[in-house]
Design a protein around this motif. Structure first.
Motif, PDB file in Angstrom:
ATOM      1  N   PRO A   1       0.791  -1.229   0.000  1.00 35.71           N
ATOM      2  CA  PRO A   1       0.000   0.000   0.000  1.00 35.71           C
ATOM      3  C   PRO A   1       0.830   1.290   0.000  1.00 35.71           C
ATOM      4  CG  PRO A   1       0.065  -0.906   2.194  1.00 35.71           C
ATOM      5  CD  PRO A   1       0.745  -1.902   1.314  1.00 35.71           C
ATOM      6  N   ALA A   2       2.150   1.207   0.039  1.00 35.53           N
ATOM      7  CA  ALA A   2       2.957   2.429  -0.060  1.00 35.53           C
ATOM      8  C   ALA A   2       2.680   3.112  -1.389  1.00 35.53           C
ATOM      9  CB  ALA A   2       4.443   2.088   0.050  1.00 35.53           C
ATOM     10  N   GLN A   3       2.608   4.424  -1.356  1.00 35.57           N
ATOM     11  CA  GLN A   3       2.333   5.211  -2.564  1.00 35.57           C
ATOM     12  C   GLN A   3       3.590   5.888  -3.102  1.00 35.57           C
ATOM     13  OE1 GLN A   3      -0.869   5.196  -3.975  1.00 35.57           O
ATOM     14  NE2 GLN A   3      -1.054   3.586  -2.420  1.00 35.57           N
ATOM     15  N   GLY A   4       4.690   5.740  -2.388  1.00 36.32           N
ATOM     16  CA  GLY A   4       5.929   6.373  -2.819  1.00 36.32           C
ATOM     17  C   GLY A   4       7.056   6.047  -1.870  1.00 36.32           C
TER      18      GLY A   4
ATOM     19  N   VAL B   1       9.592   0.568   8.338  1.00 33.48           N
ATOM     20  CA  VAL B   1       8.755   1.490   7.566  1.00 33.48           C
ATOM     21  C   VAL B   1       7.747   2.165   8.488  1.00 33.48           C
ATOM     22  CG1 VAL B   1       9.073   0.323   5.360  1.00 33.48           C
ATOM     23  CG2 VAL B   1       7.230  -0.418   6.889  1.00 33.48           C
ATOM     24  N   GLY B   2       7.082   3.195   7.956  1.00 35.32           N
ATOM     25  CA  GLY B   2       6.223   4.021   8.777  1.00 35.32           C
ATOM     26  C   GLY B   2       4.823   3.483   8.989  1.00 35.32           C
ATOM     27  N   PHE B   3       4.463   2.420   8.273  1.00 31.06           N
ATOM     28  CA  PHE B   3       3.156   1.787   8.481  1.00 31.06           C
ATOM     29  C   PHE B   3       3.285   0.320   8.123  1.00 31.06           C
ATOM     30  CE2 PHE B   3       3.148   4.153   4.413  1.00 31.06           C
ATOM     31  CZ  PHE B   3       3.230   3.082   3.538  1.00 31.06           C
ATOM     32  N   GLY B   4       2.545  -0.506   8.841  1.00 32.69           N
ATOM     33  CA  GLY B   4       2.585  -1.942   8.555  1.00 32.69           C
ATOM     34  C   GLY B   4       3.946  -2.548   8.867  1.00 32.69           C
ATOM     35  N   THR B   5       4.262  -3.610   8.160  1.00 34.54           N
ATOM     36  CA  THR B   5       5.520  -4.315   8.378  1.00 34.54           C
ATOM     37  C   THR B   5       6.340  -4.343   7.090  1.00 34.54           C
ATOM     38  OG1 THR B   5       4.434  -6.433   7.906  1.00 34.54           O
ATOM     39  CG2 THR B   5       4.584  -5.760  10.219  1.00 34.54           C
TER      40      THR B   5
ATOM     41  N   PHE C   1      13.347   7.679  10.620  1.00 34.57           N
ATOM     42  CA  PHE C   1      12.951   8.212   9.320  1.00 34.57           C
ATOM     43  C   PHE C   1      12.967   7.043   8.330  1.00 34.57           C
ATOM     44  CE2 PHE C   1      14.736  11.827  11.604  1.00 34.57           C
ATOM     45  CZ  PHE C   1      13.783  12.809  11.385  1.00 34.57           C
ATOM     46  N   PRO C   2      11.783   6.507   7.986  1.00 36.08           N
ATOM     47  CA  PRO C   2      11.721   5.268   7.204  1.00 36.08           C
ATOM     48  C   PRO C   2      11.750   5.499   5.695  1.00 36.08           C
ATOM     49  CG  PRO C   2       9.527   5.907   7.852  1.00 36.08           C
ATOM     50  CD  PRO C   2      10.459   6.954   8.431  1.00 36.08           C
ATOM     51  N   GLY C   3      11.971   4.422   4.963  1.00 41.51           N
ATOM     52  CA  GLY C   3      11.960   4.488   3.507  1.00 41.51           C
ATOM     53  C   GLY C   3      10.580   4.710   2.936  1.00 41.51           C
ATOM     54  N   HIS C   4       9.545   4.348   3.700  1.00 42.45           N
ATOM     55  CA  HIS C   4       8.161   4.529   3.265  1.00 42.45           C
ATOM     56  C   HIS C   4       7.321   4.904   4.479  1.00 42.45           C
ATOM     57  CE1 HIS C   4       9.150   2.558  -0.567  1.00 42.45           C
ATOM     58  NE2 HIS C   4       9.821   1.694   0.168  1.00 42.45           N
ATOM     59  N   GLY C   5       6.352   5.790   4.259  1.00 39.71           N
ATOM     60  CA  GLY C   5       5.435   6.136   5.331  1.00 39.71           C
ATOM     61  C   GLY C   5       5.941   7.258   6.221  1.00 39.71           C
ATOM     62  N   PRO C   6       5.134   7.611   7.226  1.00 38.19           N
ATOM     63  CA  PRO C   6       5.462   8.755   8.076  1.00 38.19           C
ATOM     64  C   PRO C   6       6.615   8.472   9.028  1.00 38.19           C
ATOM     65  CG  PRO C   6       3.510   7.643   8.898  1.00 38.19           C
ATOM     66  CD  PRO C   6       3.847   6.985   7.588  1.00 38.19           C
ATOM     67  N   CYS C   7       7.181   9.547   9.536  1.00 36.72           N
ATOM     68  CA  CYS C   7       8.220   9.470  10.554  1.00 36.72           C
ATOM     69  C   CYS C   7       7.698   8.699  11.765  1.00 36.72           C
ATOM     70  CB  CYS C   7       8.633  10.887  10.932  1.00 36.72           C
ATOM     71  SG  CYS C   7       9.730  11.002  12.337  1.00 36.72           S
ATOM     72  N   VAL C   8       8.551   7.883  12.373  1.00 33.40           N
ATOM     73  CA  VAL C   8       8.168   7.063  13.523  1.00 33.40           C
ATOM     74  C   VAL C   8       8.756   7.672  14.796  1.00 33.40           C
ATOM     75  CG1 VAL C   8       8.319   4.787  14.596  1.00 33.40           C
ATOM     76  CG2 VAL C   8       8.106   4.979  12.103  1.00 33.40           C
ATOM     77  N   GLU C   9       7.892   8.095  15.705  1.00 29.64           N
ATOM     78  CA  GLU C   9       8.345   8.531  17.027  1.00 29.64           C
ATOM     79  C   GLU C   9       8.397   7.307  17.947  1.00 29.64           C
ATOM     80  OE1 GLU C   9       9.416  11.454  17.208  1.00 29.64           O
ATOM     81  OE2 GLU C   9       8.405  12.542  15.602  1.00 29.64           O
ATOM     82  N   ARG C  10       9.077   7.444  19.070  1.00 29.37           N
ATOM     83  CA  ARG C  10       9.254   6.321  19.990  1.00 29.37           C
ATOM     84  C   ARG C  10       9.883   5.141  19.260  1.00 29.37           C
ATOM     85  NH1 ARG C  10       3.665   6.395  23.647  1.00 29.37           N
ATOM     86  NH2 ARG C  10       3.918   8.514  24.435  1.00 29.37           N
ATOM     87  N   GLY C  11      11.054   5.401  18.711  1.00 27.97           N
ATOM     88  CA  GLY C  11      11.701   4.433  17.841  1.00 27.97           C
ATOM     89  C   GLY C  11      11.948   3.088  18.487  1.00 27.97           C
ATOM     90  N   ARG C  12      12.399   3.084  19.740  1.00 28.66           N
ATOM     91  CA  ARG C  12      12.680   1.813  20.401  1.00 28.66           C
ATOM     92  C   ARG C  12      11.418   0.957  20.510  1.00 28.66           C
ATOM     93  NH1 ARG C  12      16.774  -0.275  23.366  1.00 28.66           N
ATOM     94  NH2 ARG C  12      16.230  -2.008  24.748  1.00 28.66           N
ATOM     95  N   GLU C  13      10.301   1.600  20.826  1.00 26.33           N
ATOM     96  CA  GLU C  13       9.042   0.857  20.929  1.00 26.33           C
ATOM     97  C   GLU C  13       8.667   0.221  19.588  1.00 26.33           C
ATOM     98  OE1 GLU C  13       5.829   3.011  22.675  1.00 26.33           O
ATOM     99  OE2 GLU C  13       7.078   3.796  24.307  1.00 26.33           O
ATOM    100  N   LYS C  14       8.911   0.946  18.512  1.00 26.91           N
ATOM    101  CA  LYS C  14       8.596   0.406  17.187  1.00 26.91           C
ATOM    102  C   LYS C  14       9.459  -0.815  16.883  1.00 26.91           C
ATOM    103  CE  LYS C  14       6.179   1.404  14.444  1.00 26.91           C
ATOM    104  NZ  LYS C  14       4.868   0.812  14.020  1.00 26.91           N
ATOM    105  N   ILE C  15      10.752  -0.744  17.202  1.00 28.33           N
ATOM    106  CA  ILE C  15      11.647  -1.881  16.959  1.00 28.33           C
ATOM    107  C   ILE C  15      11.193  -3.084  17.777  1.00 28.33           C
ATOM    108  CG2 ILE C  15      14.020  -2.720  17.151  1.00 28.33           C
ATOM    109  CD1 ILE C  15      14.855   0.299  16.828  1.00 28.33           C
TER     110      ILE C  15
END
Length: 281
Positions: free
Chosen positions: A19-22, A154-158, A187-201
Motif C-alpha cells: 500500500p505504499a504510494q511512494g 517502515v512508517g506503516f505496517g511491516t 525516518f523510514p523508507g516509506h510512510g510517516p516518521c516514527v516517534e518512539r523508535g525503540r518501541e517500534k523496533i
C-alpha cells in the motif's frame, strides 16, 4: 512531524509496492546536503527530486547515499548526478548488485558496517542491517537519537521479507541489534516518521516472533503447505488493503519463517506430487 535539525523528508511518487504510494528521500545537512535514496525513474519522481535539488540555491548536493539496491530507492541517481556531480556511496554488496545499472553515475565509496562518517555537518554511523535485502543499511545520527532506516523499518505496517533475497533470521538479528542504539526518531523508507523508535523496533520483533509461534503451533496438528498456513494464520485479517491483495506477500513472509525454522532444524519439508508441505521435527 519530526524537527530533527538537518533532516528533511522528501516524498517521491515512485513505483513501489502497495500500500505504499511512494518512497521517502532525505536531505541531510545544514547548508550543503547529502541526499539519501533518490527515488526511481518515474518522471514525476525525477521532476520532484530535481526541483528539490534546485531549490537549494547556492547550496549543493555533495553526496548521494543509497540504502539498498531496490529500484524505488536508487534509479533516480543518474538524473541527480548529472545535475550535481555528487559522490555516490553505498554498501559494497549493493554496489555489486547495481553493477552497470547506472548510465552516468558511478559509485565512488563503499560504506561498511560500523563506519563513522561526517557529511555536511552531520555525524552518522553506518549500520549494516540485512534482512529485507542482504545489502540494506541504516544511518544512525547519534547526536539526534535518530535513524534513517531505509526499508529495514517502515512508517506503516511491516516490512516485506521475501526469500531468497529476504532472510527472516538475518532480519531478526538486525532488529535486535538496533536495540543497542538510543533511537527516539526513525525516518523510514516509506510512510510517516516514527516517534518512539525503540518501541517500534520492539513491536517489530514481537510481531515476527508471534508469527513464528503461530507457524509452529499450526504444524503441531498436521503437515501444511504455505498456502494452508496463510489461510489459518491470517484468517482474521483483511487481506485487501487499498485495493491490494496481500495473500502473495503473506505467503512470502510465511515462507521466510519456514526457511528460518528449517535452518534451525525445527521443521522439515516434504514434496507430495508438486506441492511442498512442512512438518515439525
Amino acid at each position: 512531524m519530526s524537527t530533527v535539525p538537518g533532516v528533511q523528508t522528501i516524498f517521491l511518487p515512485t513505483k513501489t509496492i502497495p500500500p505504499a504510494q511512494g518512497t521517502n528521500a532525505y536531505f541531510l545537512g545544514m547548508k550543503n546536503r547529502t541526499l539519501v535514496d533518490p527515488g526511481d525513474e518515474n518522471p514525476q519522481s525525477i521532476e520532484k527530486i530535481l526541483s528539490e535539488v534546485k531549490s537549494l540555491g547556492d547550496h549543493r548536493i555533495t553526496d548521494i547515499i543509497i540504502t539498498h539496491a531496490h529500484p524505488d530507492h536508487y534509479e533516480g541517481v543518474d538524473a541527480v548526478f548529472e545535475l550535481t556531480g555528487a559522490r555516490v556511496l553505498t554498501h559494497e554488496s549493493a554496489a555489486q548488485k547495481l553493477g552497470e545499472k547506472f548510465k552516468k553515475a558511478r559509485i565512488t565509496s563503499f560504506l561498511s558496517d560500523n563506519q563513522e562518517i561526517e557529511l555536511n555537518g552531520l555525524k552518522m554511523k553506518v549500520i549494516h542491517s540485512p534482512g529485507h535485502s542482504p545489502e540494506s543499511i541504516c544511518l544512525y545520527l547519534e547526536d539526534h537519537k535518530a535513524l534513517i532506516s531505509g526499508d529495514t523499518i517502515v512508517g506503516f505496517g511491516t516490512v516485506v521479507i521475501s526469500p531468497p533475497e529476504g532472510d527472516m533470521a538475518q532480519y531478526l538479528i538486525s532488529l535486535k541489534r538496533l536495540l543497542n542504539y538510543d533511537i527516539d526518531t526513525i525516518f523510514p523508507g516509506h510512510g510517516p516518521c516514527v516517534e518512539r523508535g525503540r518501541e517500534k523496533i520492539e513491536e517489530y520483533i514481537e510481531h515476527r516472533l508471534l508469527r513464528e509461534y503461530q507457524v509452529l503451533k499450526e504444524l503441531q496438528s498436521d503437515r501444511k503447505s504455505v498456502k494452508q498456513l496463510v489461510k489459518t494464520i491470517y484468517r482474521e485479517l483483511d487481506m485487501m488493503v487499498h485495493g491490494t491483495d496481500l495473500h502473495e506477500r503473506a505467503e512470502r513472509s510465511i515462507l521466510a519463517h519456514l526457511i528460518k525454522l528449517e535452518d534451525e532444524n525445527k521443521v522439515a519439508k516434504e514434496q507430495v506430487d508438486e506441492e511442498t508441505f512442512y512438518t515439525l521435527k
